[in-house]
Design an enzyme around this catalytic site. Structure first.
Site, PDB file in Angstrom:
ATOM      1  N   SER A 181      26.771  21.545  -3.912  1.00 31.50           N
ATOM      2  CA  SER A 181      26.262  20.179  -3.754  1.00 31.50           C
ATOM      3  C   SER A 181      25.666  19.755  -5.092  1.00 31.50           C
ATOM      4  O   SER A 181      25.355  20.608  -5.936  1.00 31.50           O
ATOM      5  CB  SER A 181      25.154  20.185  -2.689  1.00 31.50           C
ATOM      6  OG  SER A 181      24.427  18.975  -2.694  1.00 31.50           O
ATOM      7  N   TYR A 229      17.665  23.873   1.610  1.00 30.62           N
ATOM      8  CA  TYR A 229      19.004  23.428   1.216  1.00 30.62           C
ATOM      9  C   TYR A 229      19.190  23.572  -0.299  1.00 30.62           C
ATOM     10  O   TYR A 229      20.199  24.086  -0.773  1.00 30.62           O
ATOM     11  CB  TYR A 229      19.183  21.972   1.651  1.00 30.62           C
ATOM     12  CG  TYR A 229      20.585  21.411   1.518  1.00 30.62           C
ATOM     13  CD1 TYR A 229      21.525  21.603   2.528  1.00 30.62           C
ATOM     14  CD2 TYR A 229      20.961  20.662   0.405  1.00 30.62           C
ATOM     15  CE1 TYR A 229      22.804  21.064   2.422  1.00 30.62           C
ATOM     16  CE2 TYR A 229      22.232  20.119   0.291  1.00 30.62           C
ATOM     17  CZ  TYR A 229      23.152  20.323   1.299  1.00 30.62           C
ATOM     18  OH  TYR A 229      24.417  19.795   1.195  1.00 30.62           O
TER      19      TYR A 229
END
Ligand code: NAD
Length: 259
Positions: free
Chosen positions: A141, A154
Site C-alpha cells: 500500500s 495497518y
C-alpha cells in the site's frame, strides 16, 4: 502470455484481488481463488474467472491459520500441477488511535496483512524454484511507504511486507523467481467504503462528498486507482521483462507518496 501458468490470489473474492485474478486469467493463467464470502459471492467470483476461458477453483483458507495456508498451496499444486504466481493480497483494516486499538484487531491485521504472506511464500517458493520460474507479488500500500494517523497496525503490517519483499527478492536473486510489492493508493473497494461511510457520518457529508474528500486529502490526482489498473501492473510483473524487476515497491497511487 500466461498459458500453462497457475496463480494463487489470496483474498480474491472481491476488490483488488478479484481484479488481479481476472487480469491474470485474461492472459491464460489458471486461478485458485481464496477469501471470505457467502455462496453467492464465491459462485460469482468463480464464474467471472471461468468466463475468461481458464481453469478456476476456490480454497477457503483462513489467512490467520498457518496450517490452512499450507493446505492452500498444496491443494493448488495438486489441482493445477504447479504454483507459478503467488499474489498475496488478502487484507483488512482497522482505524483507531493506538491507546484505544483493540489487541485482537492488532493481531488480526498483522496476521492477515503480513504473517500470511510469510507462510504462503515459505510453502510456494520451493515449488517455483523446482520449475525455475515464479512471480511473487505482495499487495502492500502507499501505507507501506508513508503513514497515516490511527492506522498503526495497518501501517506496521504494510511497512513489514515491503521489507519482507526485499528480503525474499535477495534470497531469490539468482533464480527464475522474482518478488515485488505493489503499493496502491486509494481503490474504491469494500475495505475503503467502510472508511467513506465513517467519514460521511462524522462530517455530515453525502457519500459523493466523502469520497472526493477522502481521495483528495492524499492524492494530488484526486482519482481512485482501480483493480483493473493494478491487474495490468501485476501482468507486467509476470511478463518476460518483469524478470529483472526484483525487490521493488511499485507505487500506483496518483502521486500520494511523491509529496
Ligand atoms: P476487500 O475487502 O475488497 O478485499 C479483501 C479480501 O481479503 C477479500 O477477498 C476478503 O474476503 C479477504 N480476506 C479478509 N480476511 C481474510 C481471511 N482471514 N482469510 C482469507 N481472506 C480474507 O479489500 P481490497 O481493498 O480489495 O484489499 C485488498 C488488498 O489491497 C489488501 O491487502 C489491502 O490492504 C490492499 N490495499 C487496498 C487499498 C484500497 O484503497 N482499497 C489501498 C492499498 C492497498
Amino acid at each position: 502470455m500466461l498459458k500453462a501458468r497457475s496463480a494463487i490470489v489470496t483474498g480474491s473474492t472481491s476488490g483488488i484481488g478479484l481484479g488481479i485474478a481476472k487480469a491474470l486469467a485474461a492472459q491464460g493463467a489458471s486461478i485458485m481463488l481464496n477469501g471470505l464470502g457467502d455462496a453467492q459471492q464465491l459462485a460469482a467470483a468463480k464464474k467471472a474467472i471461468a468466463d475468461l476461458g481458464v481453469a478456476v477453483d476456490y480454497h477457503g483458507a483462513d489467512m490467520t491459520k498457518p496450517r490452512e495456508i499450507e493446505d492452500l498451496v498444496a491443494a493448488t499444486a495438486k489441482r493445477f500441477g504447479s504454483v507459478d504466481i503467488l499474489v498475496n493480497n488478502a487484507g483488512i483494516q482497522h482505524v483507531a488511535p493506538i491507546e484505544k486499538f483493540p489487541d485482537e484487531r492488532w493481531d488480526a491485521v498483522i496476521a492477515i496483512n503480513l504473517t500470511s504472506s510469510f507462510h504462503t511464500i515459505k510453502h510456494a517458493l520451493p515449488l517455483m524454484k523446482a520449475r525455475r520460474w515464479g512471480r511473487i507479488i505482495n499487495i502492500a500500500s502507499a501505507h507501506g511507504l508513508v503513514a497515516s494517523a490511527e492506522k498503526s497496525a495497518y501501517v506496521a503490517a504494510k511497512h513489514g511486507i515491503v521489507g519482507l519483499t526485499k528480503s525474499v527478492a535477495l534470497e531469490t536473486a539468482n533464480t527464475g523467481v522474482t518478488c515485488n510489492a505493489i503499493c496502491p493508493g486509494w481503490v474504491l473497494t469494500a475495505l475503503v467504503q467502510k472508511q467513506i461511510d465513517a467519514r460521511a457520518a462524522a462530517a455530515g457529508q453525502t457519500d459523493a462528498q466523502a469520497k472526493i474528500a477522502l481521495v483528495s486529502e492524499k492524492q494530488p490526482d484526486h482519482e481512485f486507482t482501480t483493480p483493473e489498473d493494478l491487474g495490468a501492473l501485476a501482468v507486467f510483473l509476470c511478463s518476460e521483462a518483469g524478470r529483472v524487476v526484483r525487490g521493488a515497491s511499485y507505487v500506483m497511487d496518483g502521486g500520494w507518496t511523491a509529496q
